[in-house]
Design a protein around this motif. Sequence first.
Motif, PDB file in Angstrom:
ATOM      1  N   PHE A 104      -4.042  -7.394 -27.508  1.00 38.73           N
ATOM      2  CA  PHE A 104      -3.802  -6.001 -27.150  1.00 38.73           C
ATOM      3  C   PHE A 104      -2.571  -5.466 -27.860  1.00 38.73           C
ATOM      4  O   PHE A 104      -1.585  -6.186 -28.032  1.00 38.73           O
ATOM      5  N   CYS A 137      -7.434  -2.765 -28.534  1.00 35.57           N
ATOM      6  CA  CYS A 137      -7.716  -4.189 -28.344  1.00 35.57           C
ATOM      7  C   CYS A 137      -8.385  -4.687 -29.617  1.00 35.57           C
ATOM      8  O   CYS A 137      -9.446  -4.177 -29.997  1.00 35.57           O
ATOM      9  N   LYS A 188      -9.309 -11.787 -27.825  1.00 42.10           N
ATOM     10  CA  LYS A 188      -8.775 -10.438 -27.667  1.00 42.10           C
ATOM     11  C   LYS A 188      -7.256 -10.452 -27.746  1.00 42.10           C
ATOM     12  O   LYS A 188      -6.610 -11.307 -27.154  1.00 42.10           O
ATOM     13  N   ASN A 216      -0.948  -0.871 -25.391  1.00 43.29           N
ATOM     14  CA  ASN A 216      -2.172  -1.157 -24.629  1.00 43.29           C
ATOM     15  C   ASN A 216      -3.278  -0.121 -24.856  1.00 43.29           C
ATOM     16  O   ASN A 216      -4.150   0.064 -24.014  1.00 43.29           O
ATOM     17  N   THR A 262     -12.821  -4.536 -22.847  1.00 44.41           N
ATOM     18  CA  THR A 262     -11.512  -4.453 -23.505  1.00 44.41           C
ATOM     19  C   THR A 262     -10.428  -3.992 -22.530  1.00 44.41           C
ATOM     20  O   THR A 262      -9.768  -2.985 -22.746  1.00 44.41           O
ATOM     21  N   SER A 263     -10.279  -4.736 -21.462  1.00 43.10           N
ATOM     22  CA  SER A 263      -9.172  -4.478 -20.541  1.00 43.10           C
ATOM     23  C   SER A 263      -8.577  -5.802 -20.133  1.00 43.10           C
ATOM     24  O   SER A 263      -9.229  -6.837 -20.178  1.00 43.10           O
ATOM     25  N   THR A 296      -9.064   0.326 -25.554  1.00 40.64           N
ATOM     26  CA  THR A 296      -8.984  -0.484 -24.341  1.00 40.64           C
ATOM     27  C   THR A 296      -9.629   0.250 -23.168  1.00 40.64           C
ATOM     28  O   THR A 296      -9.863   1.454 -23.216  1.00 40.64           O
TER      29      THR A 296
END
Length: 104
Positions: free
Chosen positions: A7, A14, A5, A11, A102-103, A63
């Motif tokens: 970013f 992703c 991943k 942000n 996706t964080s 994200t």
Amino acid sequence: MALKKTFSKDNKKCTVTFTVSKEAAQGAKTINIAGDFNSWSSTETPLKQAKDGSFSVKLSLETGREYQFRYLLDGHKWENDWNADKYIPAPYSNAENSVVITSK
């Protein structure tokens, strides 16, 4: 199998690289990924085979979400990602779906 991943600076996106190793591909000629991000299409998102026999694809995802997915080998064999962030029961079969989060 692997998930990589990266970013965006803001942000909001992703980029996830989904990779299936040569060993995990089990001699497959084609691999597609189906999931929440492509309406579970088994043909819309093919992975590209590399010279080393692995397959991969990069997807840009929002994200802060969780996306369920599975790989389809040669159009008939479903596989999970061995390195997924987590697994949850699939609603339509006696199996589990892989999940990418996706964080940060």
